[in-house]
Scaffold this active site. Structure first.
Site, PDB file in Angstrom:
ATOM      1  N   LEU A 183      47.473  71.364  59.439  1.00 49.16           N
ATOM      2  CA  LEU A 183      46.475  72.337  59.879  1.00 49.16           C
ATOM      3  C   LEU A 183      45.663  71.721  61.006  1.00 49.16           C
ATOM      4  O   LEU A 183      45.015  70.691  60.814  1.00 49.16           O
ATOM      5  CB  LEU A 183      45.536  72.719  58.736  1.00 49.16           C
ATOM      6  N   GLY A 221      40.459  70.049  60.079  1.00 49.88           N
ATOM      7  CA  GLY A 221      41.719  69.354  60.345  1.00 49.88           C
ATOM      8  C   GLY A 221      42.278  68.672  59.128  1.00 49.88           C
ATOM      9  O   GLY A 221      41.602  67.870  58.515  1.00 49.88           O
ATOM     10  N   SER A 222      43.508  68.967  58.736  1.00 51.88           N
ATOM     11  CA  SER A 222      43.976  68.457  57.459  1.00 51.88           C
ATOM     12  C   SER A 222      45.467  68.704  57.255  1.00 51.88           C
ATOM     13  O   SER A 222      46.180  69.116  58.157  1.00 51.88           O
ATOM     14  CB  SER A 222      43.184  69.129  56.333  1.00 51.88           C
ATOM     15  N   ARG A 223      45.888  68.471  56.008  1.00 47.93           N
ATOM     16  CA  ARG A 223      47.282  68.666  55.624  1.00 47.93           C
ATOM     17  C   ARG A 223      47.320  69.263  54.220  1.00 47.93           C
ATOM     18  O   ARG A 223      46.522  68.874  53.350  1.00 47.93           O
ATOM     19  CB  ARG A 223      48.014  67.325  55.657  1.00 47.93           C
TER      20      ARG A 223
END
Length: 231
Positions: free
Chosen positions: A104, A194-196
């Site tokens: 993301l 911001g990430s996964r």
């Protein structure tokens, strides 16, 4: 009209307060100095930044596929990797697992959704690092929250979703309670900035419908289809 998630109340509330203070300075500049153009430019820039900041916490309406056999994406983003595991800590021993990793960016919607209707058994928080979410070791080393359980309506179908922090993301929101059932597409949390997100499914019971590089949308994109479900 932009719909915002309740998980961002503190952040966008603080952003509005800061924006009001900055606008006050801009209008003072416009009224009491000769720098009218600079004041209007600054005020416009503050407005644009405020809208962009609040947009990060948007929670758009999604039409969730009703079909029992469809597993939907738990997040908006790009499929970063698809990997098959012989064992997964949150599944019964010996269950071969497929992991679908979704990256993301800060421009994506960051709320997380249930991929199937799930009876939650366990929630596990892992302390960790804050590597860039695109780093190949991010899934293993970064801070993470794993929600695991069993899908309702299909026998012996374990499922898990893992929220993983990134270099910018430093807060995982996951107000989920073990013992409760959450419907497919339900917004159960988010990762801020911001990430996964990783989805874990029993590999021998699904056909994966996405490939690395595909754009996916939480709650609507079908990422896998469960085998043997009566249609």
């Amino acid at each position: 009209m932009m719909t915002l998630t309740r998980y961002g109340f503190k952040e966008w509330g603080s952003a509005i307060l800061v924006a009001v203070v900055l606008w006050g300075g801009c209008f003072w500049l416009i009224r009491y100095t000769r720098h009218c153009a600079a004041g209007w430019i600054a005020a416009s820039a503050v407005a644009v930044i405020l809208v962009a900041f609040c947009a990060f916490f948007r929670n758009p309406h999604r039409e969730i596929p009703a079909e029992l056999e469809f597993v939907v994406s738990p997040a908006d983003g790009t499929v970063r990797d698809i990997e098959y595991l012989e064992n997964f800590d949150f599944f019964p021993p010996g269950v071969r697992t497929v992991r679908i990793g979704i990256f993301l960016s800060v421009l994506n919607v960051h709320v997380n959704r249930m991929p199937v209707t799930t009876a939650v058994d366990n929630i596990h928080y892992r302390k960790g690092e804050f590597l860039d979410a695109r780093h190949p070791e991010a899934g293993r080393r970064n801070e993470a929250m794993t929600v695991s359980g069993k899908m309702t309506g299909v026998e012996d179908f374990p499922v898990a979703v893992r929220q993983i922090s990134g270099a910018i993301a430093r807060r995982i929101v996951c107000p989920v309670a073990p013992g409760k059932i959450y419907k497919k597409g339900y917004v159960y949390g988010m990762i801020k900035f911001g990430s996964r997100t990783e989805l874990y499914l029993p590999a021998d019971k699904v056909d994966v419908k996405v490939s690395v590089g595909d754009k996916v949308f939480g709650g609507t994109t079908v990422v896998a289809e469960i085998k043997g479900v009566q249609k």
